[in-house]
Design a protein around this motif. Structure first.
Motif, PDB file in Angstrom:
ATOM      1  N   ASN A 213       9.601   5.099   1.201  1.00 50.34           N
ATOM      2  CA  ASN A 213       9.314   4.976  -0.109  1.00 50.34           C
ATOM      3  C   ASN A 213       9.108   3.815  -0.778  1.00 50.34           C
ATOM      4  O   ASN A 213       8.471   3.739  -1.676  1.00 50.34           O
ATOM      5  CB  ASN A 213      10.947   5.744  -0.542  1.00 50.34           C
ATOM      6  N   ASN A 214       9.639   2.748  -0.071  1.00 47.78           N
ATOM      7  CA  ASN A 214       9.425   1.285  -0.575  1.00 47.78           C
ATOM      8  C   ASN A 214       7.815   1.045  -0.277  1.00 47.78           C
ATOM      9  O   ASN A 214       7.401   0.542  -1.264  1.00 47.78           O
ATOM     10  CB  ASN A 214      10.214   0.230   0.218  1.00 47.78           C
ATOM     11  N   GLN A 215       7.529   1.263   0.779  1.00 46.55           N
ATOM     12  CA  GLN A 215       6.061   0.662   1.088  1.00 46.55           C
ATOM     13  C   GLN A 215       5.000   1.474   0.323  1.00 46.55           C
ATOM     14  O   GLN A 215       3.962   0.898  -0.119  1.00 46.55           O
ATOM     15  CB  GLN A 215       5.854   0.962   2.763  1.00 46.55           C
ATOM     16  N   TYR A 216       5.175   2.859   0.257  1.00 48.42           N
ATOM     17  CA  TYR A 216       3.963   3.312  -0.364  1.00 48.42           C
ATOM     18  C   TYR A 216       4.059   3.941  -1.854  1.00 48.42           C
ATOM     19  O   TYR A 216       3.203   4.272  -2.609  1.00 48.42           O
ATOM     20  CB  TYR A 216       3.621   4.879   0.637  1.00 48.42           C
ATOM     21  N   LEU A 217       5.411   4.174  -2.224  1.00 49.25           N
ATOM     22  CA  LEU A 217       5.764   4.465  -3.520  1.00 49.25           C
ATOM     23  C   LEU A 217       6.265   3.605  -4.496  1.00 49.25           C
ATOM     24  O   LEU A 217       6.520   3.732  -5.587  1.00 49.25           O
ATOM     25  CB  LEU A 217       6.477   5.934  -3.423  1.00 49.25           C
ATOM     26  N   SER A 218       6.774   2.329  -3.963  1.00 49.26           N
ATOM     27  CA  SER A 218       7.466   1.304  -4.436  1.00 49.26           C
ATOM     28  C   SER A 218       8.604   1.821  -5.302  1.00 49.26           C
ATOM     29  O   SER A 218       9.089   1.559  -6.312  1.00 49.26           O
ATOM     30  CB  SER A 218       6.782   0.717  -5.620  1.00 49.26           C
ATOM     31  N   HIS A 219       9.355   3.045  -4.690  1.00 43.22           N
ATOM     32  CA  HIS A 219      10.829   3.334  -4.820  1.00 43.22           C
ATOM     33  C   HIS A 219      11.662   2.828  -4.027  1.00 43.22           C
ATOM     34  O   HIS A 219      11.553   2.965  -2.802  1.00 43.22           O
ATOM     35  CB  HIS A 219      10.640   5.016  -4.719  1.00 43.22           C
ATOM     36  N   ASP A 220      12.668   2.310  -4.525  1.00 41.35           N
ATOM     37  CA  ASP A 220      13.949   1.846  -3.882  1.00 41.35           C
ATOM     38  C   ASP A 220      15.176   2.735  -3.559  1.00 41.35           C
ATOM     39  O   ASP A 220      16.248   2.524  -4.281  1.00 41.35           O
ATOM     40  CB  ASP A 220      14.322   0.368  -4.172  1.00 41.35           C
ATOM     41  N   PHE A 221      14.809   3.864  -3.118  1.00 42.17           N
ATOM     42  CA  PHE A 221      16.066   5.044  -3.274  1.00 42.17           C
ATOM     43  C   PHE A 221      15.703   5.710  -1.862  1.00 42.17           C
ATOM     44  O   PHE A 221      14.553   5.974  -1.431  1.00 42.17           O
ATOM     45  CB  PHE A 221      16.136   5.467  -4.549  1.00 42.17           C
ATOM     46  N   TYR A 222      16.863   6.561  -1.453  1.00 42.23           N
ATOM     47  CA  TYR A 222      16.691   7.532  -0.710  1.00 42.23           C
ATOM     48  C   TYR A 222      16.540   8.958  -1.119  1.00 42.23           C
ATOM     49  O   TYR A 222      16.572   9.238  -2.320  1.00 42.23           O
ATOM     50  CB  TYR A 222      18.182   7.656   0.154  1.00 42.23           C
ATOM     51  N   THR A 223      15.807   9.658  -0.391  1.00 46.09           N
ATOM     52  CA  THR A 223      15.386  11.094  -0.593  1.00 46.09           C
ATOM     53  C   THR A 223      15.337  11.983   0.351  1.00 46.09           C
ATOM     54  O   THR A 223      15.399  11.406   1.581  1.00 46.09           O
ATOM     55  CB  THR A 223      14.066  10.918  -1.274  1.00 46.09           C
ATOM     56  N   ASP A 224      15.202  13.085   0.201  1.00 48.49           N
ATOM     57  CA  ASP A 224      15.429  14.079   1.285  1.00 48.49           C
ATOM     58  C   ASP A 224      13.808  14.266   1.871  1.00 48.49           C
ATOM     59  O   ASP A 224      13.686  14.522   3.260  1.00 48.49           O
ATOM     60  CB  ASP A 224      15.816  15.528   1.096  1.00 48.49           C
ATOM     61  N   ILE A 225      12.972  14.286   0.937  1.00 44.44           N
ATOM     62  CA  ILE A 225      11.418  14.435   1.472  1.00 44.44           C
ATOM     63  C   ILE A 225      10.466  13.648   0.638  1.00 44.44           C
ATOM     64  O   ILE A 225      10.813  13.239  -0.362  1.00 44.44           O
ATOM     65  CB  ILE A 225      11.016  16.119   1.142  1.00 44.44           C
ATOM     66  N   ILE A 226       9.553  13.398   1.493  1.00 45.47           N
ATOM     67  CA  ILE A 226       8.284  12.776   0.730  1.00 45.47           C
ATOM     68  C   ILE A 226       7.001  13.356   1.271  1.00 45.47           C
ATOM     69  O   ILE A 226       7.032  13.513   2.397  1.00 45.47           O
ATOM     70  CB  ILE A 226       8.223  11.081   0.855  1.00 45.47           C
TER      71      ILE A 226
END
Length: 139
Positions: A52-65
Motif C-alpha cells: 500500500n505504501n510503495q505502490y499506492l502511497s497509502h499508509d494504512f492496512y486493508t484486506d485487499i489490494i
C-alpha cells in the motif's frame, strides 16, 4: 486461463483451489469476461501495508489490494489479500473466516470485471455483486 495462489509470511489458507478457480470463471463469465493471468498472494498485514505504501502511497492496512492489468474482455491482475485483516473482519462482521475470505477473493475479481467501490453508491453495488457471487458457489 491461469489463476495462481501463493502465500508469503503466513500459512496458506485451506481453500479448495480448483473449486475457487471454477467459481471465479463462472463469475467472470457473468460479466462477459475471460480469465487471463490472475495471481493471488495471501500475506500478512505488514506485507499489505508495505505494498500500500510503495505502490499506492497509502499508509494504512486493508484486506485487499487489486492491481488491474486487464485488456478488453480478458481480466488479469495481481491480488494481495491480508489474511490477518480477513480474520479481523470476520470477527467484526460476525462471519466465519472462510466466508469472509471467499468474499474478499471475489471482491478482487469484481474489481477486474469493472466494478468500483470508491463512493457509497459504488460500495453498495459492490456488496450486492459480492452477495450474488457468493450465492453462485457452494464452496
Amino acid at each position: 486461463m491461469a489463476i495462481t495462489f501463493q502465500s508469503e509470511g503466513i500459512d496458506f489458507p485451506g481453500i479448495r483451489k480448483r473449486d475457487i478457480k471454477n467459481w471465479i470463471k463462472l463469475v467472470a463469465d457473468g460479466y462477459g469476461k475471460k480469465i487471463g493471468e490472475v495471481n493471488y498472494l495471501f500475506c500478512t498485514d505488514e506485507k499489505i501495508l508495505e505494498v500500500n505504501n510503495q505502490y499506492l502511497s497509502h499508509d494504512f492496512y486493508t484486506d485487499i489490494i487489486t492491481f488491474d492489468y486487464s485488456e478488453g474482455n480478458k481480466i488479469s491482475g495481481d491480488i494481495f489479500i491480508s489474511l490477518e485483516t480477513v480474520g479481523t473482519n470476520s470477527q467484526k462482521y460476525n462471519t466465519n473466516f472462510m466466508e469472509e475470505l471467499h468474499r474478499v477473493i471475489i471482491h478482487g475479481i469484481l474489481h477486474l470485471c469493472g466494478i468500483d467501490d470508491k463512493s457509497d453508491d459504488d460500495s453498495r453495488k459492490m456488496r450486492e455483486a459480492e452477495n450474488r457471487a457468493l450465492e453462485q458457489t457452494n464452496i
